[in-house]
Enzyme design. Structure first.
Site, PDB file in Angstrom:
ATOM      1  N   ASP A  66       0.823  -1.212   0.000  1.00 52.61           N
ATOM      2  CA  ASP A  66       0.000   0.000   0.000  1.00 52.61           C
ATOM      3  C   ASP A  66       0.857   1.263   0.000  1.00 52.61           C
ATOM      4  O   ASP A  66       0.515   2.250  -0.643  1.00 52.61           O
ATOM      5  CB  ASP A  66      -0.939  -0.002   1.209  1.00 52.61           C
ATOM      6  CG  ASP A  66      -1.827   1.230   1.229  1.00 52.61           C
ATOM      7  OD1 ASP A  66      -2.511   1.485   0.213  1.00 52.61           O
ATOM      8  OD2 ASP A  66      -1.818   1.943   2.236  1.00 52.61           O
ATOM      9  N   ASP A  69       2.897   1.313  -3.770  1.00 50.65           N
ATOM     10  CA  ASP A  69       2.253   1.487  -5.072  1.00 50.65           C
ATOM     11  C   ASP A  69       2.195   2.946  -5.523  1.00 50.65           C
ATOM     12  O   ASP A  69       2.533   3.269  -6.668  1.00 50.65           O
ATOM     13  CB  ASP A  69       0.865   0.832  -5.120  1.00 50.65           C
ATOM     14  CG  ASP A  69      -0.103   1.352  -4.075  1.00 50.65           C
ATOM     15  OD1 ASP A  69       0.246   2.273  -3.298  1.00 50.65           O
ATOM     16  OD2 ASP A  69      -1.231   0.833  -4.017  1.00 50.65           O
ATOM     17  N   ASP A  87      -6.623   2.032  -6.387  1.00 46.23           N
ATOM     18  CA  ASP A  87      -5.960   2.040  -5.084  1.00 46.23           C
ATOM     19  C   ASP A  87      -6.955   2.371  -3.974  1.00 46.23           C
ATOM     20  O   ASP A  87      -7.032   1.659  -2.968  1.00 46.23           O
ATOM     21  CB  ASP A  87      -4.807   3.049  -5.101  1.00 46.23           C
ATOM     22  CG  ASP A  87      -4.048   3.070  -3.788  1.00 46.23           C
ATOM     23  OD1 ASP A  87      -3.695   1.988  -3.276  1.00 46.23           O
ATOM     24  OD2 ASP A  87      -3.810   4.174  -3.261  1.00 46.23           O
ATOM     25  N   ASP A  91      -8.235  -0.339  -1.239  1.00 42.13           N
ATOM     26  CA  ASP A  91      -7.839  -0.002   0.137  1.00 42.13           C
ATOM     27  C   ASP A  91      -8.964  -0.260   1.131  1.00 42.13           C
ATOM     28  O   ASP A  91      -8.717  -0.625   2.276  1.00 42.13           O
ATOM     29  CB  ASP A  91      -7.403   1.465   0.244  1.00 42.13           C
ATOM     30  CG  ASP A  91      -5.970   1.676  -0.182  1.00 42.13           C
ATOM     31  OD1 ASP A  91      -5.256   0.690  -0.455  1.00 42.13           O
ATOM     32  OD2 ASP A  91      -5.552   2.858  -0.258  1.00 42.13           O
TER      33      ASP A  91
END
Length: 193
Positions: A66, A69, A87, A91
């Protein structure tokens, strides 16, 4: 005093060489995002089945993905609207699975505190993210609050590593919901103007 922004910048600076290396060998930031999501699922499953060691390892890898990226995307000029959306979307699942694993473990062990603080942490994490996204959809910036996603990750990791999972989970539950209400107040004040 070190602010969360300072910590975030220091982590990004530390991870920058890895991001540059990943970019140089053609690793896509979206692949890292998806790997982080998958490891969060593995983490939740391992925790639910009482394998905390494996759960912590998967949780840590998910958190590193996380953090990495976005840095890979920025450092290598690969930022896209799709990548940003993917993302943010994944998440939410990555927030959910480890906490759901803890809630399942708490239910199995009949540990009310573990169970309820996990659920409160889930709703606090989701409400914090939703408040920001909804505010932005209304043209408002609302990034205020004590806990962003990296802080939530490190609080939970500290709980795993120290063995004080219930205590750190209670902190996470309280502060993540506090952050959500900070954003609610921020949005209300801006909407009144």
């Amino acid at each position: 005093m070190i602010s969360s922004t300072d910590i975030k910048l220091k982590i990004q600076e530390f991870l920058k060489p890895f991001a540059e290396l990943a970019g140089s060998i053609g690793v896509s930031p979206n692949v890292i995002t998806i790997l982080g999501f998958l490891f969060s699922i593995f983490s939740g499953i391992a925790i639910a089945f009482s394998n905390l060691t494996l759960g912590i390892i998967f949780f840590t890898i998910s958190g590193l993905c996380d953090m990495l990226d976005g840095i890979i995307a920025r450092v290598n000029g690969k930022t896209t609207n799709f990548g940003s959306f993917l993302d943010s979307f994944l998440d939410r699942y990555a927030d959910f699975f480890p906490l759901a694993g803890i809630a399942t473990l708490g239910f199995y062990l009949q540990d009310f505190n573990l169970f309820i603080f996990s659920l409160l942490s889930i709703v606090g994490s989701f409400a914090t993210s939703y408040a920001r996204a909804k505010a932005e959809s209304l043209g408002l910036e609302c990034k205020v609050g004590l806990l962003e996603r990296p802080e939530r990750f490190f609080i939970l990791l500290a709980g795993f590593l120290t063995g004080f999972l219930v205590e750190f989970l209670s902190i996470l539950a309280i502060l993540s919901n506090f952050t959500a209400f900070q954003r609610l107040i921020c949005a209300m004040e801006k909407l009144k103007k």
